[in-house]
Scaffold this motif. Structure first.
Motif, PDB file in Angstrom:
ATOM      1  N   ALA A  76       0.662  -1.226  -0.142  1.00 54.93           N
ATOM      2  CA  ALA A  76       0.134   0.166  -0.086  1.00 54.93           C
ATOM      3  C   ALA A  76       0.915   1.353   0.154  1.00 54.93           C
ATOM      4  N   GLN A  77       2.034   1.089   0.842  1.00 52.82           N
ATOM      5  CA  GLN A  77       2.858   2.270   0.766  1.00 52.82           C
ATOM      6  C   GLN A  77       3.558   2.611  -0.550  1.00 52.82           C
ATOM      7  N   ALA A  78       3.919   1.539  -1.297  1.00 49.04           N
ATOM      8  CA  ALA A  78       4.680   1.374  -2.469  1.00 49.04           C
ATOM      9  C   ALA A  78       3.817   2.064  -3.444  1.00 49.04           C
ATOM     10  N   LYS A  79       2.491   1.779  -3.343  1.00 53.58           N
ATOM     11  CA  LYS A  79       1.547   2.161  -4.074  1.00 53.58           C
ATOM     12  C   LYS A  79       1.227   3.779  -4.245  1.00 53.58           C
ATOM     13  N   LYS A  80       1.042   4.228  -3.068  1.00 54.43           N
ATOM     14  CA  LYS A  80       0.956   5.453  -2.571  1.00 54.43           C
ATOM     15  C   LYS A  80       2.443   6.386  -3.447  1.00 54.43           C
ATOM     16  N   ILE A  81       3.454   5.737  -3.149  1.00 59.77           N
ATOM     17  CA  ILE A  81       4.685   6.483  -3.555  1.00 59.77           C
ATOM     18  C   ILE A  81       4.639   6.352  -5.016  1.00 59.77           C
ATOM     19  N   SER A  82       4.457   5.425  -5.485  1.00 60.39           N
ATOM     20  CA  SER A  82       4.471   5.314  -7.130  1.00 60.39           C
ATOM     21  C   SER A  82       3.287   6.403  -7.579  1.00 60.39           C
ATOM     22  N   HIS A  83       2.182   6.265  -7.107  1.00 61.85           N
ATOM     23  CA  HIS A  83       1.072   7.393  -7.568  1.00 61.85           C
ATOM     24  C   HIS A  83       1.417   9.002  -7.351  1.00 61.85           C
ATOM     25  N   GLN A  84       2.244   8.808  -6.431  1.00 67.70           N
ATOM     26  CA  GLN A  84       2.621  10.384  -6.101  1.00 67.70           C
ATOM     27  C   GLN A  84       3.497  10.479  -7.352  1.00 67.70           C
ATOM     28  N   GLY A  85       4.409   9.957  -7.419  1.00 67.38           N
ATOM     29  CA  GLY A  85       5.594  10.030  -8.498  1.00 67.38           C
ATOM     30  C   GLY A  85       4.753  10.284  -9.984  1.00 67.38           C
ATOM     31  N   LEU A  86       3.818   9.317 -10.131  1.00 66.94           N
ATOM     32  CA  LEU A  86       3.068   9.416 -11.382  1.00 66.94           C
ATOM     33  C   LEU A  86       2.456  10.828 -11.658  1.00 66.94           C
ATOM     34  N   THR A  87       1.890  11.315 -10.750  1.00 69.45           N
ATOM     35  CA  THR A  87       1.132  12.467 -10.686  1.00 69.45           C
ATOM     36  C   THR A  87       2.073  13.505 -11.122  1.00 69.45           C
ATOM     37  N   LYS A  88       3.405  13.566 -10.592  1.00 68.83           N
ATOM     38  CA  LYS A  88       4.346  14.690 -11.033  1.00 68.83           C
ATOM     39  C   LYS A  88       5.134  14.077 -12.357  1.00 68.83           C
ATOM     40  N   PHE A  89       5.195  13.002 -12.747  1.00 69.31           N
ATOM     41  CA  PHE A  89       6.278  12.337 -13.710  1.00 69.31           C
ATOM     42  C   PHE A  89       5.291  11.230 -14.540  1.00 69.31           C
ATOM     43  N   PRO A  90       4.172  11.676 -15.063  1.00 64.25           N
ATOM     44  CA  PRO A  90       3.317  10.848 -15.771  1.00 64.25           C
ATOM     45  C   PRO A  90       4.106   9.965 -17.217  1.00 64.25           C
ATOM     46  N   ASP A  91       5.165  10.584 -17.514  1.00 63.94           N
ATOM     47  CA  ASP A  91       5.847   9.942 -18.675  1.00 63.94           C
ATOM     48  C   ASP A  91       7.135   8.784 -18.046  1.00 63.94           C
ATOM     49  N   ASN A  92       7.186   8.775 -16.811  1.00 64.01           N
ATOM     50  CA  ASN A  92       8.120   7.895 -16.004  1.00 64.01           C
ATOM     51  C   ASN A  92       7.731   6.399 -16.319  1.00 64.01           C
ATOM     52  N   GLY A  93       8.232   5.719 -17.128  1.00 66.95           N
ATOM     53  CA  GLY A  93       8.004   4.229 -17.361  1.00 66.95           C
ATOM     54  C   GLY A  93       8.385   3.280 -16.363  1.00 66.95           C
ATOM     55  N   THR A  94       9.299   3.533 -15.726  1.00 65.63           N
ATOM     56  CA  THR A  94       9.645   2.666 -14.391  1.00 65.63           C
ATOM     57  C   THR A  94       8.670   3.040 -13.183  1.00 65.63           C
ATOM     58  N   LEU A  95       8.006   4.136 -13.123  1.00 66.44           N
ATOM     59  CA  LEU A  95       6.970   4.228 -12.107  1.00 66.44           C
ATOM     60  C   LEU A  95       5.958   3.629 -12.421  1.00 66.44           C
ATOM     61  N   TRP A  96       5.360   3.430 -13.718  1.00 68.64           N
ATOM     62  CA  TRP A  96       4.439   2.693 -14.298  1.00 68.64           C
ATOM     63  C   TRP A  96       4.686   1.043 -13.768  1.00 68.64           C
ATOM     64  N   ILE A  97       5.721   0.809 -13.926  1.00 69.43           N
ATOM     65  CA  ILE A  97       6.101  -0.557 -13.820  1.00 69.43           C
ATOM     66  C   ILE A  97       5.706  -0.960 -12.125  1.00 69.43           C
ATOM     67  N   ILE A  98       6.290  -0.143 -11.493  1.00 71.62           N
ATOM     68  CA  ILE A  98       6.236  -0.393  -9.970  1.00 71.62           C
ATOM     69  C   ILE A  98       4.573  -0.120  -9.620  1.00 71.62           C
ATOM     70  N   ASP A  99       3.937   0.719 -10.169  1.00 69.96           N
ATOM     71  CA  ASP A  99       2.442   1.073  -9.832  1.00 69.96           C
ATOM     72  C   ASP A  99       1.742  -0.422 -10.538  1.00 69.96           C
ATOM     73  N   ALA A 100       1.907  -0.918 -11.479  1.00 69.15           N
ATOM     74  CA  ALA A 100       1.391  -2.121 -11.838  1.00 69.15           C
ATOM     75  C   ALA A 100       1.574  -3.290 -11.213  1.00 69.15           C
ATOM     76  N   LEU A 101       2.811  -3.391 -10.593  1.00 71.42           N
ATOM     77  CA  LEU A 101       3.238  -4.486  -9.610  1.00 71.42           C
ATOM     78  C   LEU A 101       2.627  -4.409  -8.358  1.00 71.42           C
ATOM     79  N   ALA A 102       2.359  -3.112  -7.858  1.00 71.18           N
ATOM     80  CA  ALA A 102       1.728  -2.915  -6.553  1.00 71.18           C
ATOM     81  C   ALA A 102       0.185  -3.062  -6.770  1.00 71.18           C
ATOM     82  N   GLU A 103      -0.510  -2.717  -7.960  1.00 72.37           N
ATOM     83  CA  GLU A 103      -1.996  -3.110  -7.956  1.00 72.37           C
ATOM     84  C   GLU A 103      -2.077  -4.572  -8.307  1.00 72.37           C
ATOM     85  N   TYR A 104      -1.059  -5.278  -8.722  1.00 69.98           N
ATOM     86  CA  TYR A 104      -1.311  -6.654  -8.945  1.00 69.98           C
ATOM     87  C   TYR A 104      -1.170  -7.290  -7.626  1.00 69.98           C
TER      88      TYR A 104
END
Length: 107
Positions: free
Chosen positions: A33-61
């Protein structure tokens, strides 16, 4: 110690790198849940950061949200088109356990 250092660096993160490393570390520590929160915060600021999308995907999964994880993995594939990201997408689609994807299983 590392978590505290990363958290202190978040306000100075200008590309999403600190968000990525903190979220990744939290995910590996099963603080999903914490990982998801941080990745989401990062994607809000950096929506084109593919590595953050990876972490966000793994957290959701990890949280049991396969459909949403696939959407996020698809976005990662669009930003980082390579065989590794395709494999991540395929693993989620084929319901491979998260521990196996992350390489944290004891097999």
């Amino acid at each position: 110690q590392a978590e505290s250092t990363y958290r202190k660096g978040l306000p100075f993160d200008d590309r999403g790198v600190v968000h990525y490393y903190l979220a990744r570390m939290l995910l590996l520590e099963s603080k999903t849940a914490q990982a998801k929160k941080i990745s989401h915060q990062g994607l809000t600021k950096f929506p084109d950061n593919g590595t953050l999308w990876i972490i966000d995907a793994l957290a959701e999964y990890s949280l049991g949200n396969q459909t949403l994880a696939l959407e996020k993995a698809k976005k990662a594939k669009e930003l980082l088109p390579n065989p590794t990201i395709q494999q991540l997408y395929d693993d989620i689609a084929n319901k491979i356990p998260v521990s196996q994807i992350l390489g944290t299983s004891n097999q």
